[in-house]
Every structure is written in structure tokens, then in C-alpha cells.
Design an enzyme around this catalytic site. Structure first.
Site, PDB file in Angstrom:
ATOM      1  CB  CYS A   1       5.156  -9.518 -13.032  1.00 22.58           C
ATOM      2  SG  CYS A   1       3.912  -8.290 -13.421  1.00 22.58           S
TER       3      CYS A   1
ATOM      4  NE  ARG B   1      -5.416 -13.451  -8.961  1.00 18.74           N
ATOM      5  CZ  ARG B   1      -5.327 -12.129  -9.015  1.00 18.74           C
ATOM      6  NH1 ARG B   1      -6.229 -11.374  -8.435  1.00 18.74           N
ATOM      7  NH2 ARG B   1      -4.338 -11.549  -9.644  1.00 18.74           N
TER       8      ARG B   1
ATOM      9  CE1 TYR C   1      -7.579 -18.720 -13.905  1.00 12.99           C
ATOM     10  CE2 TYR C   1      -7.873 -17.384 -11.926  1.00 12.99           C
ATOM     11  CZ  TYR C   1      -7.060 -17.867 -12.946  1.00 12.99           C
ATOM     12  OH  TYR C   1      -5.740 -17.507 -12.991  1.00 12.99           O
TER      13      TYR C   1
ATOM     14  CG  HIS D   1       1.536 -12.474  -4.750  1.00  8.25           C
ATOM     15  ND1 HIS D   1       1.145 -11.592  -5.732  1.00  8.25           N
ATOM     16  CD2 HIS D   1       1.383 -13.706  -5.286  1.00  8.25           C
ATOM     17  CE1 HIS D   1       0.782 -12.255  -6.808  1.00  8.25           C
ATOM     18  NE2 HIS D   1       0.916 -13.541  -6.569  1.00  8.25           N
TER      19      HIS D   1
ATOM     20  CE  LYS E   1      -2.656 -16.076  -6.425  1.00  8.22           C
ATOM     21  NZ  LYS E   1      -1.258 -15.647  -6.240  1.00  8.22           N
TER      22      LYS E   1
ATOM     23  CB  SER F   1      -0.935 -11.934 -10.990  1.00  8.36           C
ATOM     24  OG  SER F   1      -1.408 -11.896  -9.669  1.00  8.36           O
TER      25      SER F   1
ATOM     26  CB  THR G   1       6.616 -19.292 -12.673  1.00 10.43           C
ATOM     27  OG1 THR G   1       5.415 -19.104 -11.917  1.00 10.43           O
ATOM     28  CG2 THR G   1       6.855 -20.779 -12.871  1.00 10.43           C
TER      29      THR G   1
ATOM     30  CG  ASN H   1      16.063 -11.407 -15.204  1.00  4.54           C
ATOM     31  OD1 ASN H   1      16.447 -10.426 -15.839  1.00  4.54           O
ATOM     32  ND2 ASN H   1      14.839 -11.885 -15.307  1.00  4.54           N
TER      33      ASN H   1
ATOM     34  NE  ARG I   1      -2.907 -18.300 -14.529  1.00  6.93           N
ATOM     35  CZ  ARG I   1      -2.368 -17.643 -13.503  1.00  6.93           C
ATOM     36  NH1 ARG I   1      -1.583 -18.252 -12.652  1.00  6.93           N
ATOM     37  NH2 ARG I   1      -2.601 -16.355 -13.339  1.00  6.93           N
TER      38      ARG I   1
ATOM     39  CG  ASP J   1       1.679 -17.418  -6.535  1.00  4.66           C
ATOM     40  OD1 ASP J   1       1.959 -16.343  -7.100  1.00  4.66           O
ATOM     41  OD2 ASP J   1       0.519 -17.706  -6.171  1.00  4.66           O
TER      42      ASP J   1
HETATM   43  C1  OXD Z   1      -2.097 -15.024  -9.533  1.00 10.55           C
HETATM   44  C2  OXD Z   1      -1.736 -16.454  -9.525  1.00 10.55           C
HETATM   45  O1  OXD Z   1      -3.087 -14.633 -10.173  1.00 10.55           O
HETATM   46  O2  OXD Z   1      -0.737 -16.810  -8.888  1.00 10.55           O
HETATM   47  O3  OXD Z   1      -1.375 -14.260  -8.879  1.00 10.55           O
HETATM   48  O4  OXD Z   1      -2.459 -17.273 -10.124  1.00 10.55           O
HETATM   49 MN    MN Z   2       0.188 -15.223  -7.798  1.00  8.34          MN
END
Ligand code: OXD
Ligand code: MN
Length: 596
Positions: free
Chosen positions: A264, A83, A211, A240, A220, A262, A267, A508, A381, A289
Site C-alpha cells: 500500500c 506470503r 518466497y 509494520h 515477518k 502490505s 516504500t 503526499n 519483488r 517496512d
Molecule cells: C509484506 C512485505 O508482505 O513487506 O508486507 O513483504
Molecule cells: Mn510489509
């Protein structure tokens, strides 16, 4: 390589009678001057034809269909891999409306700049008209978008990431209320790259990129930036956040959202596989997301996932860290910028402990384990349909959404932040979310590893003034008689040797279990200066190898010196937002300082 001069048969006639759509497409066609306009319907036949076309043009490489049925590979322009936050604009009539954390441009100026860039920008190419829904069919939160694009990669990715096709025209009927998204690939050079949002017009124009985060305009751009603007106007939240369902062995289901920046681990957390000690627990994914949330008639906060697929980061994903993701991406997936094996399988750093002896890297060059550069791009990705996920939560299709018991905020912090704590109440929780910070990752272009304040993980995604956004969060409390409890987590704290203090991933579950028990009033906690923290006896460590109460104390430690520095560093954000920052948050800061 990027020419799209062939049209898939029989799609040149509009498949909608909506005069609003027809007029807008006509206007954009006149501007971009494509040689064909293809009206997409989301059918299987269309997917097959477009995939074939993408392979023919070299946009896709067909992967090994025995190992990865229905999977294709795309290599992006090497200057177009993440991004572009510095090229992302919020174009509101006044600069104040966009606020101090966004790049602002006056709408008339930006429209005129983009009009001249897009003029004739699709000459010799096909413009695809991609109708889509963000949200399950029939949900009052669901929105219609139409993206005009000259990229087959975008069409096929939108088909995965959204509910795409005729269904969107059905939802729209003869209304005019849809997001108008124009994507012109142009030459992909960064100088011509703009991701421009016009919240008042519910419109987005994206140029010179291919992208995902810049060009899959439902994600987004609509679901977060335009979404957050609409949410403030209409009384809901566009966030988010992942959404997960946790079912206990007794069948009790608890729904939780979590906002992490993003790359972190949203998923991974949404697809968590509990360790053997928690057998009988089932974690299922509603979304990984984005969450759209609105108070329900019973005073609880209900969330839907507006998306239909996962656009996840490949590196680090493997059978141990996220077996559900590995199953999800084993078929019908589009991979971007990963590495290829000689038999057309995919590989990325962390997929296996020992890399294959020979690969083709993400730039198309031969690669061996001795090579100096990574084989896969750090932000390579996958785009996969959510229905591929063995842990898919059927509630993802529920138009009413799921009632949220806990909201978790979290960042990637090597120091200071304990593994978990609970905010004292809603307002304190908003302060915790507003002052969240994280080390930057490869998901956006720029320096990686720098700590930045990222309020609610929305810094790059808030489509209006961040101060007013925080005020909107405070206001939302009025519609909630049973507000979700708010927590903060940090999986990434390190010891003095730089080693992670907490194993993360499936483990976790232990943190999640404490959070769930807190929301049901079942777990004890100790009142620390930051918030409520687990009593050791209420935090289940049994069955953990190489982890004991001493390590737990270390990962939970509150270092007052570090926290004083932390509180001081909130100033930077607070000064930036000063004119619109809710005074409640300043008060929370005072209270924190007093407790320290
Ligand atoms: C991000 C994504 O960049 O979800 O947050 O792709
Ligand atoms: Mn994201």
C-alpha cells in the site's frame, strides 16, 4: 534446479564457539541430514562464491551487468509467489494466547509434524548457517537470529535484508538468547508449506516455500510475529511501519512512522521526493517496512528499523512514482519474478508507459504487449541494500533510534476514508489504528481487492492475541510523557468514475507537511466527527496542477451515511476480539457513533 550439493571452500568448520549455537546446529543437522554444513560469515568473498554457485545451478540469472551492476534475477516456483497467510501458524500452549485472528496449532503437534517433514529434508544438499542481527549494532532493542536454510537465494537475500555475519556471534557472545529459525525448502508444494512460530521458544520453522515473506525469517517471522510477542513481554512495540525523517528548509528534523498494509505504498512514502513547491525539504528513509519502538528516558517514543534492506514490490515503481527506489535498485539487487528484456534488463508493469516489444515473462515464457497475462507477477519483488538509497537517513544506524513525533495509519480505501485526519488523543488514535481497513493486495495469496479490517496493518503479523496486543498499545501510553500524535491517511479514494481523487506519490508531501505542522502546534484544524481535519487555508495546494479547493473538499468529504456503515462494520472485528478487546475501544466506538 534447486539442488545445492556444492560447498564453498573452507566454510565447513564452525565460526562460533557458542555452545548453544553448536548444539542446536548439531541437532538440526541430525534431523535434516544435509551433505554439508556451511557456516556463513557475511564476507564479500562468501557473497561472490555463493552468487557464482547460484548462477551455476540456475537459481540466479546474471542480469546485464553494464545496466544493472551486481544485480541477479530469480524466478520462483509459480505456486510460491506471496506470503501464505493460511499456512502461517502461531503455536502457543493455548489457543487463547494466539487469539482469534491467528491460525493456531499446539506446539507439540506442530513440532512433531514439522520434524517428520524435515527429517532428511536436506539430504544431498547444503545447510547454510546464517547468523544475523535485527537492529543496529549496540542498540538495546537489537536481536540475534540464526537461520538454517538450504536455499542460496535465502542466504544472499538475508545478506541484504539484515546485518548478517560474524557481527551476530559477537553480539550473542556466550548467551543463548537467539531466534532459532529453520528453513527447509522441501518440494515447494503448498500442501507441505508451514510457517510456524513458537513464541515461547523464540523459534520459527518454515517449510516448502522459498518466497521472501515466508522464508527470510528475520523479517515477518522474527521482527514482527515473534517480535510483537517479545515486545509485549518486554515493554516495547514491534510494528509494520515505515520510519521517515523530514528535514525542513530551516534544518528542523521531524521523524514519523506510518503503518500501511502490505503493498500500500510504505516504500514510496518512505522515499518520497517533494514536489518543486517544497524545494528545500528533504525526506529521508530510516526504514520502509518495520519499526521497533520504545519509550526513551525523555518520555518520547524512539524507533529503530531492525532491517538493513528493502524487500519491495516492483510493479508500479518508476522514475516518477519513486525515483529513489529506482536508484536504489540500479545495482547490487536481487529481483524476483519480474520480466526480462532480451538484453537481460528487468521490466514490470508500470516501469515504463510503453512496454518493450518483447519480453520473457516471470514464468519464463515469451511475452509481447498483446499477451493476455502480466509480464511481471503482481507481487514481483526487489531486495536491495538500504545503503543504496540516495535518500538513506544516517540515523538508520543510530542504536538509540529516532524520536517519533507522528504515527500515521492508512489503508487502501476507494470510499469513506478522507485523505487525512488526526485522532483526538492517544486512545482515540489506537481506536483509529485498531479499526483500520484496506483492500487486500497481491502480497498475500488469496482474493485481491476485498476490504478487510487490518488492525495497525498487523493482522497477518501479530504473534499473539490481537485483543491483548491492542491492550499493550494502550498500556504504552504510561511510559510516554510526550506521546506521538496519531493520524489516518487514505491516498486511494476514488470518484464516481473510479478515478483516484488524490494524485499521491510526491504530492503526499502536502499531507505530511500538515501532519508535521500539527505535531509542532503550527497548523489549524477543524474538529470533525472523525477527528481533526485540515482547514483549507492550512493545507498548502499551491503549485498543484488540476487540483483546487473543490477537489480538496471532495477528497476530504465525510459522508455520514458511509460512516454509519463503517462504524457498523467495526462489529465484525469487535465480535471476533470480544473476550480480550479493551473496553476503552468499545467506548471510543460509542463516542464516534454519538458524534455521527
Ligand atoms: C509484506 C512485505 O508482505 O513487506 O508486507 O513483504
Ligand atoms: Mn510489509
Amino acid at each position: 534446479m534447486f539442488a545445492t550439493d556444492v560447498i564453498v571452500k573452507n566454510k565447513i568448520k564452525p565460526n562460533t564457539k557458542s555452545s548453544a549455537v553448536l548444539n542446536w546446529v548439531k541437532e538440526m543437522t541430525k534431523l535434516c541430514q544435509p551433505v554439508h554444513v556451511q557456516w556463513c560469515d557475511g564476507s564479500e568473498a562468501e557473497k561472490t562464491a555463493l552468487t557464482k554457485e547460484a548462477v551455476k545451478q540456475g537459481i540466479f540469472i546474471a542480469l546485464n551487468q553494464k545496466k544493472l551492476p551486481g544485480c541477479y534475477y530469480h524466478r520462483s516456483h509459480p505456486d510460491d509467489v506471496a506470503r501464505s497467510e493460511d499456512r502461517t501458524f502461531i503455536c502457543t500452549p493455548t489457543e487463547e494466547e494466539a487469539g482469534p485472528t491467528n491460525n493456531w496449532a499446539a506446539p507439540t503437534e506442530m513440532y512433531s509434524k514439522l520434524k517428520s517433514l524435515c527429517k532428511g529434508g536436506m539430504r544431498g544438499r547444503t545447510m547454510y548457517v546464517v547468523p544475523y542481527l535485527m537492529g543496529p549494532l549496540g542498540s538495546p532493542l537489537t536481536k540475534v537470529g540464526i537461520e538454517l536454510t538450504d536455499s542460496i537465494y535465502v542466504v544472499l537475500s538475508m545478506r541484504i535484508m539484515t546485518r548478517m555475519g560474524q557481527i551476530a556471534y559477537k553480539h550473542l557472545g556466550d548467551g543463548e538468547n537467539f531466534n532459532r529459525g529453520l528453513h527447509c525448502m522441501l518440494d515447494l508444494k503448498p500442501e507441505g508449506r508451514y510457517i510456524a512460530h513458537f513464541p515461547q521458544d523464540n523459534a520459527v520453522i518454515s517449510t516448502s516455500s522459498n518466497y521472501g515473506g515466508n522464508v527470510l525469517l528475520g523479517k515477518k517471522c522474527l521482527a514482527l510475529r515473534i517480535g510483537s510477542y517479545l515486545a509485549a513481554k518486554e515493554g516495547w512495540l514491534a510494528e509494520h511501519m515505515l520510519i521517515l525523517s523530514a528535514e525542513s528548509p530551516s534544518g528542523e528534523k521531524t521523524f514519523v512512522t506510518a503503518a500501511f498494509p502490505s503493498a500500500c505504498g510504505k516504500t514510496n512514502f518512505a522515499m518520497l521526493v517533494p514536489p518543486p513547491h517544497f524545494s528545500g525539504w528533504k525526506i529521508r528513509t530510516v526504514g520502509d517496512d518495520i519499526a521497533w519502538m520504545k519509550p526513551g528516558p525523555d518520555g518520547r517514543l524512539y524507533a529503530i528499523n531492525p532491517e538493513a534492506g528493502y524487500f519491495g514490490v516492483a510493479p508500479g515503481t518508476n522514475l516518477e512514482t519513486n525515483p529513489n527506489a529506482m536508484a536504489t535498485i540500479s545495482h547490487d539487487t536481487i529481483y524476483t519474478n519480474v520480466a526480462l528484456t532480451p538484453d537481460l534488463d528487468v521490466w514490470w508493469e508500470g516501469k515504463t508507459k510503453i512496454p518493450p516489444p518483447k519480453l520473457i515473462d516471470w514464468k519464463g515464457n515469451p511475452w509481447t504487449p498483446d499477451s493476455k497475462e502480466h509480464a511481471a507477477h503482481a507481487n514481483s519483488r526487489f531486495a536491495a541494500p538500504m545503503r543504496n538509497n540516495p535518500a538513506f537517513a544516517p540515523e538508520a544506524d543510530d542504536p538509540n533510534g529516532v524520536p517519533i513525533s507522528a504515527i500515521i495509519f492508512g489503508g487502501r480505501r476507494a470510499t469513506t476514508m478522507p485523505l487525512v485526519y488526526q485522532a483526538f488523543n492517544w486512545i482515540h488514535g489506537i481506536y483509529v489504528g485498531a479499526t483500520m481497513s484496506s483492500e487486500t493486495t497481491a502480497a498475500a495469496t488469496g482474493v485481491v481487492g476485498q476490504v478487510r479490517r487490518d488492525p495497525m496493518a498487523m493482522l497477518p503479523f501479530c504473534g499473539y492475541n490481537m485483543g491483548l496486543y491492542l491492550r499493550h498499545w494502550l498500556r504504552m501510553r504510561k511510559g510516554l510523557s510526550v506521546p506521538p500524535r496519531i493520524f489516518h491517511v487514505n491516498w486511494f479514494r476514488r470518484d464516481e468514475n473510479g478515478k483516484f481523487l488524490w494524485p499521491g506519490f510526491g504530492e503526499n508531501m502536502r499531507v505530511l507537511k500538515w501532519i508535521i505542522d500539527r505535531t509542532h502546534g503550527r497548523a489549524n484544524a477543524w474538529e470533525a466527527p472523525l477527528g481533526w481535519v485540515p482547514e483549507p487555508r492550512d493545507f498548502d495546494l499551491s503549485g498543484m496542477e488540476n487540483f483546487d479547493l473543490e477537489k480538496m473538499a471532495k477528497v476530504q468529504a465525510i459522508n455520514f451515511e458511509e460512516w454509519r456503515r463503517e462504524a457498523l462494520s467495526h462489529d465484525e472485528l469487535f465480535f471476533k476480539l470480544y473476550s480480550d478487546l479493551p473496553k476503552e475501544l468499545m467506548l471510543q466506538r460509542e463516542l464516534l457513533v454519538a458524534r455521527l
